[in-house]
Design a protein around this motif. Structure first.
Motif, short mmCIF file in Angstrom:
data_model
loop_
_atom_site.label_atom_id
_atom_site.label_comp_id
_atom_site.label_asym_id
_atom_site.label_seq_id
_atom_site.Cartn_x
_atom_site.Cartn_y
_atom_site.Cartn_z
N LEU A 1 3.75 69.01 41.57
CA LEU A 1 2.66 68.88 40.58
C LEU A 1 1.79 67.67 40.91
CD1 LEU A 1 4.66 69.62 37.28
CD2 LEU A 1 3.09 71.17 38.45
N ARG A 2 2.43 66.56 41.27
CA ARG A 2 1.66 65.34 41.60
C ARG A 2 0.77 65.55 42.80
NH1 ARG A 2 3.56 60.96 38.54
NH2 ARG A 2 5.58 61.44 37.62
N LYS A 3 1.15 66.50 43.66
CA LYS A 3 0.32 66.79 44.84
C LYS A 3 -0.75 67.83 44.54
CE LYS A 3 3.69 65.71 48.44
NZ LYS A 3 2.84 64.99 49.41
N GLY A 4 -0.86 68.21 43.27
CA GLY A 4 -1.89 69.18 42.91
C GLY A 4 -1.51 70.61 43.24
N ILE A 5 -0.22 70.88 43.28
CA ILE A 5 0.28 72.22 43.61
C ILE A 5 0.69 72.91 42.31
CG2 ILE A 5 2.17 73.45 44.77
CD1 ILE A 5 2.10 71.03 46.80
N ASN A 6 0.28 74.16 42.16
CA ASN A 6 0.75 74.96 41.02
C ASN A 6 2.21 75.32 41.25
OD1 ASN A 6 -1.87 75.15 39.82
ND2 ASN A 6 -2.39 76.72 41.33
N VAL A 7 2.99 75.31 40.19
CA VAL A 7 4.43 75.59 40.33
C VAL A 7 4.85 76.67 39.33
CG1 VAL A 7 6.77 74.65 40.26
CG2 VAL A 7 4.88 73.22 41.08
N ASN A 8 5.58 77.65 39.83
CA ASN A 8 6.22 78.65 38.99
C ASN A 8 7.71 78.37 39.00
OD1 ASN A 8 3.79 80.17 38.71
ND2 ASN A 8 4.17 81.15 40.67
N VAL A 9 8.33 78.35 37.82
CA VAL A 9 9.78 78.13 37.75
C VAL A 9 10.42 79.33 37.05
CG1 VAL A 9 11.63 76.69 36.86
CG2 VAL A 9 9.50 75.63 37.65
N PHE A 10 11.36 79.94 37.73
CA PHE A 10 12.14 81.02 37.11
C PHE A 10 13.52 80.45 36.83
CE2 PHE A 10 12.73 85.35 35.93
CZ PHE A 10 14.07 85.63 36.15
N ALA A 11 13.84 80.29 35.54
CA ALA A 11 15.15 79.77 35.15
C ALA A 11 16.08 80.95 34.92
CB ALA A 11 15.04 78.92 33.89
N TYR A 12 17.11 81.00 35.77
CA TYR A 12 18.06 82.12 35.75
C TYR A 12 19.42 81.60 35.34
CZ TYR A 12 20.31 86.39 37.66
OH TYR A 12 21.01 87.55 37.83
N GLU A 13 20.21 82.42 34.71
CA GLU A 13 21.58 82.07 34.31
C GLU A 13 21.60 80.76 33.50
OE1 GLU A 13 24.99 83.86 36.09
OE2 GLU A 13 23.56 84.92 34.80
N GLY A 14 22.46 79.84 33.84
CA GLY A 14 22.63 78.61 33.05
C GLY A 14 21.39 77.75 32.95
N ALA A 15 20.46 77.91 33.84
CA ALA A 15 19.25 77.07 33.82
C ALA A 15 18.40 77.34 32.59
CB ALA A 15 18.43 77.28 35.09
N VAL A 16 18.60 78.47 31.91
CA VAL A 16 17.81 78.74 30.69
C VAL A 16 18.13 77.72 29.60
CG1 VAL A 16 17.63 81.21 31.22
CG2 VAL A 16 19.45 80.41 29.68
N SER A 17 19.27 77.04 29.74
CA SER A 17 19.65 76.04 28.73
C SER A 17 18.95 74.70 28.93
CB SER A 17 21.16 75.83 28.72
OG SER A 17 21.81 77.02 28.33
N LEU A 18 18.20 74.56 30.01
CA LEU A 18 17.50 73.30 30.26
C LEU A 18 16.45 73.02 29.20
CD1 LEU A 18 16.93 73.64 34.12
CD2 LEU A 18 18.34 71.90 33.01
N THR A 19 15.93 74.08 28.56
CA THR A 19 14.79 73.90 27.66
C THR A 19 15.16 74.09 26.19
OG1 THR A 19 14.22 76.22 28.07
CG2 THR A 19 13.09 74.56 29.39
N VAL A 20 16.45 74.11 25.88
CA VAL A 20 16.87 74.35 24.49
C VAL A 20 16.41 73.22 23.58
CG1 VAL A 20 18.92 74.39 23.02
CG2 VAL A 20 18.83 75.85 25.03
N LYS A 21 15.73 73.60 22.50
CA LYS A 21 15.13 72.63 21.58
C LYS A 21 16.19 71.81 20.84
CE LYS A 21 10.98 73.55 19.01
NZ LYS A 21 10.36 74.43 18.02
N ASP A 22 17.37 72.40 20.66
CA ASP A 22 18.40 71.73 19.84
C ASP A 22 19.12 70.60 20.56
OD1 ASP A 22 18.98 75.09 19.08
OD2 ASP A 22 18.07 73.67 17.69
N GLN A 23 18.77 70.34 21.81
CA GLN A 23 19.41 69.22 22.53
C GLN A 23 19.13 67.92 21.79
OE1 GLN A 23 18.12 68.94 26.60
NE2 GLN A 23 18.76 71.01 27.13
N LYS A 24 20.16 67.05 21.73
CA LYS A 24 19.98 65.76 21.06
C LYS A 24 20.52 64.64 21.95
CE LYS A 24 21.99 66.25 16.98
NZ LYS A 24 22.13 67.05 15.77
N PRO A 25 19.77 63.55 22.09
CA PRO A 25 20.33 62.42 22.85
C PRO A 25 21.44 61.78 22.03
CG PRO A 25 18.25 61.80 21.83
CD PRO A 25 18.44 63.25 21.53
N HIS A 26 22.31 61.04 22.68
CA HIS A 26 23.43 60.44 21.96
C HIS A 26 23.58 58.97 22.33
CE1 HIS A 26 25.71 60.62 25.70
NE2 HIS A 26 25.44 61.90 25.81
#
Lengths: 110, 135, 127
Positions: free
Chosen positions: B30-55
């Motif tokens: 992104l910093r190099k001005g490149i468009n990026v597509n990300v396909f989150a498969y399997e466990g990677a779908v949990s990377l964006t879960v809103k319910d995550q909380k820092p501790h």
């Protein structure tokens, strides 16, 4: 001649499958392809010049460009003086440049 | 015209260095001005879960504020902001069936639902593709 | 259309819970969507080429896993659907897998042939 970027994330001491990937890099290069082996994460552990068994020796002999993620080296305290002189440190941005080099690249992660 | 990189990721959050490296690659592109597509498969779908909380960190003796524990949802949100600042596109798809079986459907703003056909279309249209698997 | 070779090396990861090998499933989905894909089994995944696999019968608590993945059968279906399936011979030998135990429908390749095989594809995804 095709272009390959092989990204090795594991070290040959914990994972005995890593030599397969090094051999693949060497075989592709011997076949006339342009090959970069980019070490990330624990893959950088193989970059010490005193690493037992000279794990990167075969790859380097076959004219594969071997780069190691600067951050991974720093994170693991691998000093310049310890690093194999033929393994060049590289920023992650350099990996992106290699992946998107003109002419197309096949990128493999291990 | 900006180049496009497509990446498939599989690693769930907090389990391996693969997640960090994949996000570093996305960030660098992104910093190099490149468009990026990300396909989150399997466990990677949990990377964006809103319910995550820092501790907090009782071993370090730090509070939540002091520890500043990064959650992967914040890292991904930051990538979307970076893309906006750089005027490039970050398109993030969470594989729908993977989301369903993990109950990971409550995600932050930015990602959308999709499937393998989306990834295949991206791959055909991109300048390069990288698959980062899980073990 | 870009031709894609999927190299599969991890075997039996979550196959009971998923009732599929996630990478084989994904590749078959791409084929169903019109993709031009092929499979190379290496490492432990060469065991997927063994014909007589029986993953059935697990019961956990009160839950019976009714349709566990049978990667061998899934690969045979993929082959029938037009997806070439290659198997690295040396990895079968390393694991003491006899030739007779392998499904005949798959193509054995030597690891020395991989550069030539890779050259036939526009992309090589190393899962």
């Amino acid at each position: 001649m095709g272009r390959y970027v092989l990204i090795e994330s594991r070290d040959p001491y914990e994972s005995r499958d890593v030599p397969y990937f090094y051999n693949l890099a060497a075989d592709l290069a011997a076949n006339g392809e342009q090959v970069t082996l980019f070490l990330v994460q624990n893959g950088a552990l193989a970059s010490r010049k005193d690493a037992q068994g000279d794990p990167l020796g075969g790859v380097l002999k076959n004219k594969v460009e071997v780069l190691a993620d600067s951050f991974a080296l720093r994170e693991r305290g691998i000093q310049d003086s310890e690093r194999h002189p033929s393994v060049k440190p590289a920023e992650i941005g350099s990996l992106v440049d290699h992946i998107l080099a003109e002419g197309g690249t096949k990128v493999l992660w291990h | 015209m900006a180049k496009t990189l497509t990446i498939c990721i599989m690693e769930p959050p907090y389990e391996s260095a693969n997640s960090t490296t994949s996000m570093r690659i996305i960030d660098a592109a992104l910093r190099k001005g490149i468009n990026v597509n990300v396909f989150a498969y399997e466990g990677a779908v949990s990377l964006t879960v809103k319910d995550q909380k820092p501790h907090p960190n009782p071993v370090h003796g730090t509070s939540v504020e002091e520890e500043k524990h990064p959650t992967t949802k914040e890292l991904v949100a930051g990538l979307f902001e970076l893309a906006k600042d750089k005027g490039v596109k970050l398109d993030w798809i969470n594989c729908g069936l993977c989301v369903d079986e993990r109950g990971a459907g409550n995600w932050i703003e930015g990602p959308r639902r999709g499937g393998p056909a989306d990834f295949h279309k991206w791959v055909q249209e991109s300048d390069a593709a990288l698959v980062i698997p899980t073990k | 259309m870009k031709k894609i070779l999927c190299v599969v090396e991890t075997a039996y990861r979550g196959t009971q819970e998923e009732q599929d090998d996630a990478v084989l499933w994904f590749t078959h989905a791409l084929k169903n969507g019109g993709g031009d894909v092929a499979i190379l089994l290496r490492g432990n995944a060469v065991n997927y080429a063994v014909a007589a696999q029986d993953p059935a019968g697990l019961v956990i608590g009160k839950f019976s896993i009714e349709h566990p993945a049978n990667p061998n059968k899934d690969l045979l279906k993929m082959k029938q659907a037009g997806i070439p399936v290659h198997v690295v011979r040396e990895d079968t030998e390393e694991r003491g897998i006899s030739l007779n135990s392998l499904s005949k429908e798959f193509q054995l390749v030597s690891s020395r042939e991989l550069p030539g095989l890779f050259a036939q594809y526009d992309q090589v995804w190393h899962w």
